[in-house]
Design a protein around this motif. Structure first.
Motif, short mmCIF file in Angstrom:
data_model
loop_
_atom_site.label_atom_id
_atom_site.label_comp_id
_atom_site.label_asym_id
_atom_site.label_seq_id
_atom_site.Cartn_x
_atom_site.Cartn_y
_atom_site.Cartn_z
N LEU A 20 45.29 38.80 -2.59
CA LEU A 20 45.56 39.82 -1.58
C LEU A 20 44.32 40.66 -1.32
N LEU A 21 43.59 41.00 -2.37
CA LEU A 21 42.34 41.75 -2.20
C LEU A 21 41.33 40.93 -1.41
N LEU A 22 41.25 39.63 -1.67
CA LEU A 22 40.34 38.77 -0.92
C LEU A 22 40.69 38.77 0.56
N LYS A 23 41.97 38.73 0.85
CA LYS A 23 42.40 38.70 2.25
C LYS A 23 42.04 40.01 2.96
N PHE A 24 42.23 41.12 2.25
CA PHE A 24 41.86 42.41 2.84
C PHE A 24 40.35 42.50 3.06
N GLU A 25 39.57 42.07 2.09
CA GLU A 25 38.11 42.11 2.24
C GLU A 25 37.65 41.23 3.39
N ALA A 26 38.34 40.10 3.58
CA ALA A 26 38.00 39.22 4.71
C ALA A 26 38.31 39.91 6.04
N LEU A 27 39.38 40.70 6.08
CA LEU A 27 39.72 41.44 7.30
C LEU A 27 38.65 42.48 7.60
N VAL A 28 38.16 43.17 6.56
CA VAL A 28 37.09 44.15 6.76
C VAL A 28 35.85 43.46 7.32
N GLU A 29 35.51 42.31 6.79
CA GLU A 29 34.34 41.57 7.27
C GLU A 29 34.55 41.13 8.72
N LEU A 30 35.77 40.71 9.05
CA LEU A 30 36.08 40.33 10.43
C LEU A 30 35.78 41.48 11.38
N ALA A 31 36.23 42.68 11.00
CA ALA A 31 36.03 43.84 11.87
C ALA A 31 34.54 44.16 12.07
N LYS A 32 33.73 43.82 11.08
CA LYS A 32 32.30 44.09 11.18
C LYS A 32 31.58 43.12 12.10
N VAL A 33 32.02 41.85 12.11
CA VAL A 33 31.26 40.83 12.84
C VAL A 33 31.89 40.47 14.20
N ALA A 34 33.21 40.63 14.33
CA ALA A 34 33.85 40.32 15.61
C ALA A 34 33.52 41.42 16.62
N SER A 67 34.71 47.19 14.40
CA SER A 67 34.69 48.33 13.48
C SER A 67 34.34 49.64 14.15
N ASP A 68 33.82 49.59 15.38
CA ASP A 68 33.54 50.82 16.13
C ASP A 68 34.80 51.39 16.77
N ASP A 69 35.85 50.60 16.84
CA ASP A 69 37.08 51.04 17.50
C ASP A 69 37.88 51.91 16.53
N PRO A 70 38.16 53.16 16.87
CA PRO A 70 38.88 54.04 15.94
C PRO A 70 40.29 53.56 15.63
N VAL A 71 40.92 52.85 16.59
CA VAL A 71 42.26 52.33 16.33
C VAL A 71 42.21 51.24 15.26
N VAL A 72 41.21 50.37 15.34
CA VAL A 72 41.04 49.31 14.34
C VAL A 72 40.73 49.93 12.98
N ARG A 73 39.82 50.90 12.96
CA ARG A 73 39.48 51.54 11.68
C ARG A 73 40.70 52.20 11.06
N ASP A 74 41.51 52.83 11.88
CA ASP A 74 42.70 53.50 11.37
C ASP A 74 43.67 52.50 10.75
N ARG A 75 43.85 51.35 11.40
CA ARG A 75 44.79 50.35 10.87
C ARG A 75 44.25 49.74 9.58
N ILE A 76 42.96 49.50 9.52
CA ILE A 76 42.38 48.94 8.30
C ILE A 76 42.48 49.94 7.15
N ALA A 77 42.34 51.22 7.46
CA ALA A 77 42.52 52.25 6.43
C ALA A 77 43.95 52.24 5.89
N GLU A 78 44.90 52.03 6.78
CA GLU A 78 46.29 51.91 6.34
C GLU A 78 46.47 50.72 5.41
#
Length: 396
Positions: A258-272, A280-291
């Motif tokens: 589960l941690l790997l999957k979350f870390e992969a999502l964080v990486e997705l937000a950085k490169v997509a 990762s510049d989108d505040p809505v995306v950052r807010d959801r990832i923080a959740e």
């Protein structure tokens, strides 16, 4: 409550991590370490993965919590958990059925013959098992199973069907719960048997799931076995099944994937990118990832409660149900959100031209649905929490 591991436990984990780094330098590492296989990454379903388990056995990592008289090291069960947490975090096969539910049940209840035949093979990683519990109409209500075992002379003869046996197509032996007394109350007339998977009376048929995960249905047609392969006492199998499931508390409830999957999502937000800018510049995306980060921490704490209760010698039935329900649902939500972030391209499968991240998020989105069903569905886990944790539904 302090969920920290001791210095000795952390030193063991560090040594094991170094061992795995050496394994990753081997020629078969891409097959052995395969987190993209989702839950299938836990299986010892190839020659390369069998070889890896044999090397783990030679290094002394198999059966650490067994008594010394059976070849173990009498270490606390938390070491088995730490081992499997690291293996699952790196997409490697985990130690499970043989060392846990089957080996420890044989130690507790098996005859001398079963101990002499199976325990050395388990410790050497020479043998793989399949679990034969679920049936059509007897999944969540396992005690309603109908596979029949009849005594004929000196043999037992089994007829019927099992469902959802994931390891049947590569296992060596079948650990089977069967009804030996149809007149007894449903929890009282069950026995456990060991059946060779190459028995001519067994027919294995593949069941394909939406998550590219293979499971199987297995048909028994006059499957005869000798009396030596009855485990423990006749009609005491329900107790053995429940004990066997308890033995797995340390092994199966790992949080690493589960941690790997979350870390992969964080990486997705950085490169997509969207409109030329990283997600990762989108505040809505950052807010959801923080959740999601908070929910991953919640899942970790629920998992630690399972381990903490098991360490004290108690059965973490409710805690395990809470963790299974929450963690598999969270994995599903993370995968689904990744698809949302990728947009229409996120629906492209592996091998399709232009599939982002090689199509792995599309596969993960399907595989996580299966995770919410296998090992007891979400609905079953809710019922366990309601009945045993909250005292609800009593008499319902």
């Amino acid at each position: 409550m302090n969920f920290a591991f001791s210095e000795e436990e952390m030193a063991f984990l560090k040594d094991f991590q170094q061992y795995l780094e050496q394994e990753k330098a081997g020629p078969d590492s891409s097959v052995i370490f395969a987190p993209w296989r989702e839950t299938d990454s836990w299986l010892v379903d190839s020659p390369e993965r069998r070889g890896f388990m044999k090397r783990l056995a030679q290094a002394g990592y198999i059966g650490m919590s067994w008594e010394k008289q059976y070849g173990g090291r009498e270490r606390p069960g938390v070491y088995d958990y730490l081992l499997n947490e690291e293996l699952s975090s790196q997409g490697a096969p985990i130690i499970g059925k043989g060392v846990g539910c089957i080996g420890k049940t044989i130690i507790a209840h098996g005859s001398d013959k079963l101990k002499q035949e199976f325990l050395p093979q388990i410790l050497a990683a020479d043998i793989e098992f399949a679990l034969g519990y679920s049936e059509p109409g007897a999944g969540s209500d396992l005690a309603s199973l109908r596979l029949r075992a009849e005594r004929r002379g000196d043999e037992w003869v089994l007829n019927g069907q099992k469902m959802w046996t994931t390891s049947a197509h590569f296992a060596d032996w079948y650990w089977v719960a069967a009804r030996t007394d149809p007149e007894a109350p449903k929890h009282k007339g069950i026995s456990v048997f060991l059946v060779p998977m190459d028995h001519p009376g067994l027919t294995i048929k593949e069941i394909k799931t939406m998550g590219d995960h293979r499971t199987n249905e297995v048909f028994f047609d006059e499957v005869n076995i000798g009396p030596d392969y009855l485990v423990g006492e006749e009609n005491a199998g329900w107790r053995y099944v429940c004990e066997a499931l308890d033995y797995e508390r340390f092994a199966l409830y790992t949080v690493g994937p589960l941690l790997l999957k979350f870390e992969a999502l964080v990486e997705l937000a950085k490169v997509a990118r969207r409109d030329g800018r990283p997600l990762s510049d989108d505040p809505v995306v950052r807010d959801r990832i923080a959740e999601f980060a908070c929910e991953v921490e919640m899942a970790t704490m629920l998992q630690r409660r399972v381990i903490a209760k098991a360490i004290k010698g108690e059965v973490p039935t409710v805690e395990a149900a809470m963790y299974k329900y929450f963690s598999t649902g969270l994995g599903r939500r993370i995968a689904n959100y990744a698809i949302d972030c990728l947009g229409p391209l996120g629906l492209l499968k592996s091998g399709a031209p232009g599939a982002p991240f090689g199509g792995r998020w599309e596969m993960s989105d399907r595989a996580t649905v299966v995770d919410t069903i296998g090992g007891g569905s979400t609905e079953v886990q809710k019922n366990i929490v309601a009945r045993r944790g909250l005292g609800l539904m009593v008499g319902a």
